[in-house]
Design a protein around this motif. Sequence first.
Motif, mmCIF file in Angstrom:
data_model
loop_
_atom_site.group_PDB
_atom_site.id
_atom_site.type_symbol
_atom_site.label_atom_id
_atom_site.label_comp_id
_atom_site.label_asym_id
_atom_site.label_seq_id
_atom_site.Cartn_x
_atom_site.Cartn_y
_atom_site.Cartn_z
ATOM 1 N N ILE A 54 0.880 -1.182 0.048
ATOM 2 C CA ILE A 54 0.099 -0.055 -0.005
ATOM 3 C C ILE A 54 0.919 1.224 -0.095
ATOM 4 O O ILE A 54 1.827 1.376 0.772
ATOM 5 N N HIS A 55 0.669 2.200 -0.858
ATOM 6 C CA HIS A 55 1.316 3.472 -0.823
ATOM 7 C C HIS A 55 0.311 4.666 -0.445
ATOM 8 O O HIS A 55 -0.607 4.940 -1.427
ATOM 9 N N PHE A 56 0.521 5.175 0.706
ATOM 10 C CA PHE A 56 -0.310 5.987 1.008
ATOM 11 C C PHE A 56 0.391 7.578 1.186
ATOM 12 O O PHE A 56 1.266 7.692 1.787
ATOM 13 N N VAL A 57 -0.456 8.391 0.449
ATOM 14 C CA VAL A 57 0.340 9.829 0.451
ATOM 15 C C VAL A 57 -0.936 10.712 1.073
ATOM 16 O O VAL A 57 -1.904 10.689 0.817
ATOM 17 N N LYS A 58 -0.414 11.499 2.245
ATOM 18 C CA LYS A 58 -1.232 12.430 2.842
ATOM 19 C C LYS A 58 -0.473 13.690 3.044
ATOM 20 O O LYS A 58 0.547 13.534 3.683
ATOM 21 N N ARG A 59 -1.060 14.787 2.601
ATOM 22 C CA ARG A 59 -0.390 16.256 2.853
ATOM 23 C C ARG A 59 -1.338 16.877 3.812
ATOM 24 O O ARG A 59 -2.379 17.102 3.677
ATOM 25 N N ARG A 60 -0.769 16.937 4.971
ATOM 26 C CA ARG A 60 -1.493 17.710 6.047
ATOM 27 C C ARG A 60 -1.669 19.306 5.887
ATOM 28 O O ARG A 60 -0.831 19.937 5.168
ATOM 29 N N ARG A 61 -2.745 19.677 6.252
ATOM 30 C CA ARG A 61 -3.258 21.168 6.368
ATOM 31 C C ARG A 61 -3.324 21.405 4.762
ATOM 32 O O ARG A 61 -3.242 22.702 4.331
ATOM 33 N N LYS A 62 -3.536 20.536 3.817
ATOM 34 C CA LYS A 62 -4.041 20.906 2.403
ATOM 35 C C LYS A 62 -5.120 20.408 2.083
ATOM 36 O O LYS A 62 -5.507 19.597 1.005
ATOM 37 N N HIS A 63 -6.293 20.967 2.795
ATOM 38 C CA HIS A 63 -7.616 20.482 2.216
ATOM 39 C C HIS A 63 -7.932 19.119 2.321
ATOM 40 O O HIS A 63 -8.465 18.503 1.442
ATOM 41 N N SER A 64 -7.127 18.321 3.257
ATOM 42 C CA SER A 64 -7.391 16.806 3.547
ATOM 43 C C SER A 64 -6.989 15.979 2.200
ATOM 44 O O SER A 64 -7.810 15.147 1.597
ATOM 45 N N SER A 65 -5.743 16.501 1.452
ATOM 46 C CA SER A 65 -5.500 15.884 0.289
ATOM 47 C C SER A 65 -4.757 14.518 0.489
ATOM 48 O O SER A 65 -3.755 14.405 1.347
ATOM 49 N N GLN A 66 -5.433 13.454 0.034
ATOM 50 C CA GLN A 66 -4.703 12.076 0.355
ATOM 51 C C GLN A 66 -4.998 11.294 -0.701
ATOM 52 O O GLN A 66 -6.088 11.220 -1.615
ATOM 53 N N ARG A 67 -3.981 10.080 -0.806
ATOM 54 C CA ARG A 67 -4.375 9.286 -1.970
ATOM 55 C C ARG A 67 -3.833 7.872 -1.576
ATOM 56 O O ARG A 67 -2.530 7.704 -0.765
ATOM 57 N N THR A 68 -4.508 6.678 -1.898
ATOM 58 C CA THR A 68 -4.015 5.384 -1.637
ATOM 59 C C THR A 68 -3.651 4.684 -2.877
ATOM 60 O O THR A 68 -4.886 4.642 -3.551
ATOM 61 N N LYS A 69 -2.770 4.093 -2.904
ATOM 62 C CA LYS A 69 -2.661 3.043 -4.195
ATOM 63 C C LYS A 69 -2.069 1.697 -3.798
ATOM 64 O O LYS A 69 -1.327 1.881 -2.883
ATOM 65 N N GLY A 70 -2.540 0.475 -4.419
ATOM 66 C CA GLY A 70 -2.136 -0.389 -4.019
ATOM 67 C C GLY A 70 -1.323 -1.219 -5.205
ATOM 68 O O GLY A 70 -1.586 -0.603 -6.344
ATOM 69 N N HIS A 71 -0.343 -2.130 -5.093
ATOM 70 C CA HIS A 71 0.422 -2.796 -5.912
ATOM 71 C C HIS A 71 0.703 -4.350 -5.542
ATOM 72 O O HIS A 71 1.241 -4.468 -4.458
ATOM 73 N N ARG A 72 0.553 -5.039 -6.693
ATOM 74 C CA ARG A 72 0.873 -6.446 -6.508
ATOM 75 C C ARG A 72 1.933 -6.841 -7.661
ATOM 76 O O ARG A 72 1.401 -6.817 -8.654
#
Length: 151
Positions: free
Chosen positions: A72-90
Motif C-alpha cells: 500500500i502506498h499512502f500519501v497524505k499532505r497535512r493541512r492541504k484541504h485533506s489531500s490524500q491518496r491510496t494506491k496498491g500494487h501487487r
Amino acid sequence: MFAVLKTGGKQYKVQAGDVLRIEKLAANAGDKIQFNDILMVGGESVTVGVPFVAGAAVQAEVIAQIKGEKTIHFVKRRRKHSSQRTKGHRQHLTLVRVTDVLASGAESSGVAAATGTADARRTAHNAAAAPAAEAPAKPKRAAKAAEAVAE
C-alpha cells in the motif's frame, strides 16, 4: 555445488532443489528454463566470473506464475484541504525450482534461456516491425515535387 545468478536486477545464491520467487519471466508453468548470467560457481573450487562465468548455467523448472503480496502506498499532505491518496500494487512473480547447476557445457544443454517479460515484448515488437523496415519507402513528397517541376 552452488551458484550466484543474476535475474530481474537481483542476485540469488542457489543450489539444486531451491525454490525462488523472481521477477516475472516469459514462460509457462512446467517449462524448463536456463539462467546464463552466472556470476559465481562454488563447490570444491570457487570460480568467479568477469562479469559472468563462461559456459556456466543454472537450469530450473517453472512452477507457477504468481502475484506477490499487496503493498500500500499512502500519501497524505497535512493541512492541504485533506489531500490524500491510496494506491496498491501487487508485483507479478515467477515461482521456479532449481533443478541443476552446470559449471560448464551450458551451450549444448538444449534448454531455452530465461527471458523476462520486457525482453520478450521487445523481441516480439522488433520482429513485427522488421518487415516494415525492410520495405522500400516511397517518397510521396519528392514525387509530387518532381511532377510540379516537370509541368
